[in-house]
Enzyme design. Structure first.
Site, PDB file in Angstrom:
ATOM      1  N   HIS A  50       0.841  -1.187   0.000  1.00 57.21           N
ATOM      2  CA  HIS A  50       0.000   0.000   0.000  1.00 57.21           C
ATOM      3  C   HIS A  50       0.887   1.251   0.000  1.00 57.21           C
ATOM      4  O   HIS A  50       1.697   1.457   0.894  1.00 57.21           O
ATOM      5  CB  HIS A  50      -0.861  -0.067   1.261  1.00 57.21           C
ATOM      6  CG  HIS A  50      -1.955   0.942   1.342  1.00 57.21           C
ATOM      7  ND1 HIS A  50      -1.736   2.230   1.774  1.00 57.21           N
ATOM      8  CD2 HIS A  50      -3.272   0.849   1.072  1.00 57.21           C
ATOM      9  CE1 HIS A  50      -2.889   2.886   1.762  1.00 57.21           C
ATOM     10  NE2 HIS A  50      -3.839   2.070   1.344  1.00 57.21           N
ATOM     11  N   GLU A  97      -3.945  -0.837  -3.652  1.00 57.96           N
ATOM     12  CA  GLU A  97      -3.706   0.605  -3.595  1.00 57.96           C
ATOM     13  C   GLU A  97      -2.209   0.878  -3.529  1.00 57.96           C
ATOM     14  O   GLU A  97      -1.765   1.736  -2.769  1.00 57.96           O
ATOM     15  CB  GLU A  97      -4.402   1.239  -2.384  1.00 57.96           C
ATOM     16  CG  GLU A  97      -5.900   1.016  -2.396  1.00 57.96           C
ATOM     17  CD  GLU A  97      -6.618   1.838  -1.332  1.00 57.96           C
ATOM     18  OE1 GLU A  97      -7.455   2.671  -1.699  1.00 57.96           O
ATOM     19  OE2 GLU A  97      -6.316   1.657  -0.130  1.00 57.96           O
ATOM     20  N   CYS A 154     -10.061   9.671   2.544  1.00 54.28           N
ATOM     21  CA  CYS A 154      -8.748  10.123   3.005  1.00 54.28           C
ATOM     22  C   CYS A 154      -8.193  11.266   2.158  1.00 54.28           C
ATOM     23  O   CYS A 154      -7.528  12.160   2.674  1.00 54.28           O
ATOM     24  CB  CYS A 154      -7.764   8.953   3.001  1.00 54.28           C
ATOM     25  SG  CYS A 154      -7.785   7.991   1.478  1.00 54.28           S
TER      26      CYS A 154
END
Lengths: 628, 628
Positions: free
Chosen positions: B259, B311, B395
């Site tokens: 990530h 991600e 986010c």
């Protein structure tokens, strides 16, 4: 297009393949794939699920589509049994079928997930047609039942299928108190047509017709159903009913949408129904949708459905290669649908698509040893995409098995005037209606010469339709060693009418050149790129033959010359292509990004292998489309 | 690299931007983005969650990362308040902070998800550090607390943060009875260093150090924790702890994995800790990892993390454009980390990366009107990728808001010898330690001329370090209109030491050419492709200016000439690039695939706009990389 089909497919049981492409695959399918798939169905609890002993807390809860995996295996095994008598397979089938029959509920219902897994059990059945595959599973069970009955004459599974179909007929429809629903995953429609054909029971045809006609009507059943479950229909995971082709009534659809396998199964049923009912409006829709698929959304391999997120279609001309989903089942669906459309008028454009999918995007789905399977069939790989033993959602393995086991059924049709040859491979076909046996001798698809010998019980006048594939620019025909030059192919078929006698020999020579292909420039991912095709076979480069990384450094000049080499020891026996391409100089200094400078290109000898056999050697890169 | 930083960043509160790139964005951030984000946090229940009134059955259950969205908004709003006094924003902050403070449990714990949502409630806290973001949320709360304290001098949230940190310190560590865990999503580590810096409490530093040192040790805490939950650790959704950078102790990591945001936050903390503790082994690891990111895995835009599934990162040189994930937060993380590394030695390679991310892959994350946000920042689009109002996982919006609100903090550093100028924009900076004010006057990034005026309380000898960006091949400097040619840039900075007097004027001319860039040929997706960059700004073509579809039909010859036009009315005021490119002839007949033939190319006038402002006009195609 004629509203009803002029042609009838010659059943696969009448075609014995003796070639080096299909025959070995049929053997491996019997010897390896079918036993392995059965073992996987056992090991994962799919077969035991029919014993209805699963309880909360046990491992392997029966999933909503499990029953269909077993059913497709039964269908595939039945086809195998029909051409390869095998008492042990026969017994195995009897055993599984007995377990399935025992699981059938008194009213005819049969779905292991709903019987044992759902907390509220049978009360929950038919409450989520949109997502839960009940009628889809029923459809595969019915297809299996028909296949087993046709292969063995045994009615055990056919009776189960009929009882289930009768029960479904009592639940669904427009009558008072019936559910006005249809399945989120089409399949039962084409299965019911098969059941109608084998039983002659018109109610099965009418039920199929109901499911197709009702699809996409307003008020929308999936809305109603979701509200009944206390859910907001707008929270459908796939957002739009285009996902399952129920966004519009089927006759109003003109753009292919959503989940690719579902689309192909629906369109196949539409073609079937058009034929059985003479409803031309279904064929008109099929033709529109065919242009949407074949003219705008099909990979060179015959694969369809670029997107993983919906296992299906996006927009026109969106055909990424490395991220292509191109599910094996979807390419198989392309074969099913085009084979059905082909029967109406004998239009070779459908045979071209069928052949493209058969030699490329379907058969890539299984390894040469028959033991591993692709779900996705991308047209490029950085070396991380490999066939697997099995999948949680295991639709593809038994689907490719049933296709291979019955592939002979795609070769011939008959019509009132004679016989149609759609595909070429060394084989013998028994065209009983004409008292005719046809023997093909050829190295197709590695060579374009096909010798066709006739064996007739008596001289008989009929028309022999020989397919001249769309990829072929020049062909010649000799009959009994005399050049035959009467007439030109019409819609991809050369019709030769004469009185045929036993011993007559037709030699068809199809010019089979390695050719660089390009895509419509609207396909943004392929602008400036070319791919190599020879005959029906699409080629690729693999690291195993071409130690260049990334393979994308190779460019194929438009004027490059190709040589063909048949390599019997390689990849089950394939024609490989050799040529002098160019490779970008690898020299590079500095960072990840630098001001651009001219790249020098060097000559490089490359070897291309058929796409369908890639990933059968050491893992490595693969690529179909190259810069030119 | 020095084990401790030689440079100290000049706080953003000392830098007043008055340019046409950042200043309007800072204004829009205050006027539109922050109010909108607050409204979204309210509308979605994120703020109300702190009232702890949510009950089972209510809509909007507090998600595991919700608290962090509010915290990041508080941090952003505090930065805004520091430079733009606003009584209403001050009150709003006081109100939210009071609600948060009230939610804090007696022992200091504070996580709305665990307090109200988890069935077993607080007993479940700290049982799934791997997945559930508790310490991550705590970290953002602490960053917010520090920011609010620094902006306002108020201790309300700082006290909450300290109490929470004290509690966390009592729970985690190597001591008897403590949990030997750390967070699956790094963030608390860098937050604790900030808290240490503002409070001087060493235990916060030691706790950060513990979290970083413990990460990836064996036996693996996430294994232990999973077993405690009765789960098989092997069933971790992301399969490998490389996903959260805990596959190895951090000092043994040399390849960036998993990530992308997590990686950047971890590495930022490692740089912070190296500085605070003098532990050079952390910096050595950072340098290895930097080469793995910047040399092999970074987009031209400074974006990182090509893959949506994690991600994050895949393998070296895997940089697809249209499917790039390149999360806004990850590019922001690139800025954070490189800014920290820059402070050690003043090595311009870090400033180059920071600037690349600032002008491209971060700022693309917000629309010019401040109201819509990209989560993903691909480098090509067929026209279906657009900024959104908000996200379930939100986010990015407050992250870009806090970056913009504090962007002035990336412009300058000071060291024992003087001042460092990292970035250029019309602005005034107050370098109090030197009794110095610096005024920059420039059209940067649209022009490479920067005038720097000094205002000093008294003449003073110090070194002015001027960054000569990596993209700049030629530069000149004039001091008080006299050519300055003493010395060459070292590691990207030209050091000018002299006695400076008020009124001194330095003019830096950075040659700013539009240049075609190419990628290392190991980047398979970019072989044969080029992209246009001018100064730090990466350009793209949009359909709005170039009505060619697909845009991929355009090729950019290596020798093409570019002209620059500053268009104040366009896209907030940008320099656009014009040039004569080539476009493939669109003419096409026949099917989706045809035998390849030479494609004719026609000249075409194209207009390129900065990548960071794409998708601010009518929806359409966008592309950065073109065939050459």
């Amino acid at each position: 297009m004629a509203a009803q089909r002029k042609l009838s497919p010659l059943p696969f049981t009448h075609v014995k393949l003796a070639d080096r492409f299909w025959a070995p695959r049929i053997e491996v399918n019997c010897a390896v794939t079918l036993p392995k798939e059965y073992a996987m169905c056992e090991a994962t609890g799919r077969i035991a699920a029919f014993d209805l002993k699963w309880q909360k807390g046990d491992p392997n809860p029966p999933h909503v589509f499990w029953d269909s995996d077993v059913a497709k295996w039964i269908e595939a095994a039945s086809y195998a049994l029909a051409t390869h008598p095998d008492p042990r397979l026969d017994e195995l089938l009897n055993g599984v079928i007995a377990r399935i029959a025992k699981a059938q509920q008194r009213d005819g219902y049969l779905n292991t997930h709903y019987i044992v897994f759902e907390r509220a059990g049978l009360d929950r059945r038919w409450t989520n047609l949109r997502d839960n595959h009940e009628l889809y599973c029923a459809g595969h069970l019915i297809e299996a039942a028909v296949a087993h009955y046709q292969a063995t004459g045994k009615r055990a599974l056919l009776d189960v299928g009929c009882r289930y179909a009768d029960y479904i007929d009592s639940v669904f429809g427009r009558g008072e108190g019936k559910l006005r629903g249809y399945c989120g995953h089409e399949e039962i429609e084409l299965a019911l047509v098969k059941l109608y054909r084998v039983t002659g029971e018109e109610r099965y045809l009418k039920l199929a017709q109901y499911f197709v006609d009702e699809r996409g009507q307003q008020p929308h059943y999936f809305d109603i159903e979701a509200r009944r479950r206390g859910e907001d229909p707008a929270r459908f995971h796939f957002r739009t009913y285009a996902y399952n082709q129920s966004h519009l009534p089927v006759r109003e659809q003109s753009v292919v949408t959503g989940h690719a396998v579902r689309a192909m199964y629906l369109y196949s049923a539409m073609a079937d129904l058009a034929n059985e009912t003479g409803d031309a409006s279904l064929l008109t829709a099929c033709e529109r949708l065919w242009h949407s698929v074949v003219g705008e959304r099909m990979y060179l391999t015959g694969g369809i459905g670029p997107s993983a997120s919906n296992e299906g279609f996006t927009v026109a001309y969106d055909l990424p290669d490395e991220t292509a989903y191109a599910e094996t089942c979807a390419a198989i669906g392309v074969v099913f649908w085009n084979h059905r459309l082909l029967q109406f008028d004998g239009d070779g454009k459908y045979a071209d698509v069928m052949e493209r999918a058969l030699y490329n995007g379907t058969i890539s789905g299984v390894s040469l040893d028959g033991a591993k399977f692709f779900y996705q069939n991308p047209l490029a790989s950085r070396g991380d995409h490999h066939r697997q033993d099995w999948f949680d959602c295991a639709c593809c393995p038994p689907n490719i098995a049933r296709l291979i086991a019955s592939v002979g059924g795609y070769f011939y049709s008959t019509d009132a005037q004679g016989v149609w040859v759609h595909l070429y491979a060394s084989s013998e076909a028994d065209v009983g209606a004409l008292g005719l046996k046809i023997r093909q001798t050829t190295s197709y698809p590695w060579d374009g010469r096909v010798k066709i010998e006739m064996e007739l019980d008596q001289p008989r006048a009929f028309t022999l339709h020989l397919r001249i594939p769309g990829w072929c620019e020049r062909h010649t025909v000799h009959i009994n060693r005399t050049r035959y030059a009467d007439g030109q192919p019409v819609n991809g078929y050369l019709a030769i009418r004469r009185e045929w006698r036993s011993g007559d020999e037709v030699v068809l020579d199809l010019e089979m050149l390695a050719r660089l292909m390009q895509a419509n420039p609207s396909v943004r991912q392929m602008v400036g790129r070319v791919a190599v095709q020879r005959g029906p076979v699409v080629y690729c480069l693999e690291s195993a033959d071409n130690p260049v990384s990334p393979l994308d450094r190779i460019t194929l000049p438009l004027d490059m010359a190709w040589s063909v080499e048949y390599r019997p020891e390689l990849l089950g026996g394939v024609a490989v292509l050799h040529g002098e391409a160019r490779v970008d100089d690898i020299s590079w200094s500095g960072g990840l990004y630098e001001p651009a400078r001219p790249i020098r290109r060097q000559p490089i000898e490359i070897t291309a292998v058929p796409y369908c056999v890639w990933d059968n050697r050491a893992p490595g890169e693969m690529r179909v489309w190259f810069r030119s």
